[in-house]
Scaffold this active site. Structure first.
Site, PDB file in Angstrom:
ATOM      1  N   ASP A  48       0.878  -1.172   0.000  1.00  0.00           N
ATOM      2  CA  ASP A  48       0.000   0.000   0.000  1.00  0.00           C
ATOM      3  C   ASP A  48       0.917   1.223   0.000  1.00  0.00           C
ATOM      4  O   ASP A  48       1.272   1.752   1.042  1.00  0.00           O
ATOM      5  CB  ASP A  48      -0.900   0.000   1.240  1.00  0.00           C
ATOM      6  N   GLU A  49       1.317   1.635  -1.175  1.00  0.00           N
ATOM      7  CA  GLU A  49       2.352   2.661  -1.288  1.00  0.00           C
ATOM      8  C   GLU A  49       1.924   4.031  -0.784  1.00  0.00           C
ATOM      9  O   GLU A  49       2.745   4.935  -0.682  1.00  0.00           O
ATOM     10  CB  GLU A  49       2.861   2.712  -2.719  1.00  0.00           C
ATOM     11  N   PHE A  50       0.650   4.180  -0.442  1.00  0.00           N
ATOM     12  CA  PHE A  50       0.209   5.440   0.157  1.00  0.00           C
ATOM     13  C   PHE A  50       0.486   5.457   1.656  1.00  0.00           C
ATOM     14  O   PHE A  50       0.494   6.504   2.275  1.00  0.00           O
ATOM     15  CB  PHE A  50      -1.279   5.672  -0.116  1.00  0.00           C
ATOM     16  N   THR A  96       3.130   5.299   3.559  1.00  0.00           N
ATOM     17  CA  THR A  96       4.594   5.345   3.466  1.00  0.00           C
ATOM     18  C   THR A  96       5.268   5.957   4.671  1.00  0.00           C
ATOM     19  O   THR A  96       6.470   6.154   4.658  1.00  0.00           O
ATOM     20  CB  THR A  96       5.015   6.135   2.223  1.00  0.00           C
TER      21      THR A  96
END
Length: 107
Positions: free
Chosen positions: A72-74, A76
């Protein structure tokens, strides 16, 4: 997490096909070993701070991976894009990468 995902797919391919020639002679072992070395370089040994069990020092040690960008690259971390510590998926594929890298060298 991407390199761990690749190692997971390499291991799935090997275990489903049993292709020892691919593993030993066509780069499978090299890729698996390099990914395992990458994860081994990222692991940090830590100790629990408030552990009342002083009988066994081994129980005070755990390993952590800091500063990863999870699937879930959001999510971070803060500040933005600084990474997170011990993302469950990343830790899972990192451990599987280490195990398969070792297995590939033993075959």
């Amino acid at each position: 997490h991407i390199s761990g995902d690749i190692a997971l797919l390499l291991s799935k391919h090997f275990y489903q096909t049993g292709d020892i020639d691919w593993l030993s002679n066509k780069g499978g072992e090299d890729i698996a070993s390099c990914i395992a070395q990458f994860w081994a370089s990222r692991v940090v040994e830590q100790t629990y701070e408030n552990n009342d069990n002083d009988d066994n020092d081994d129980e005070d040690v755990f390993y952590s991976i800091k500063g990863v960008i999870p699937p879930d690259e959001f999510a971070t971390g803060t500040p933005k894009y600084s990474g997170v510590t011990d993302n469950p998926w990343t830790n899972l594929v990192a451990s599987k990468s280490l195990l398969f890298g070792l297995k590939a060298q033993q075959i």
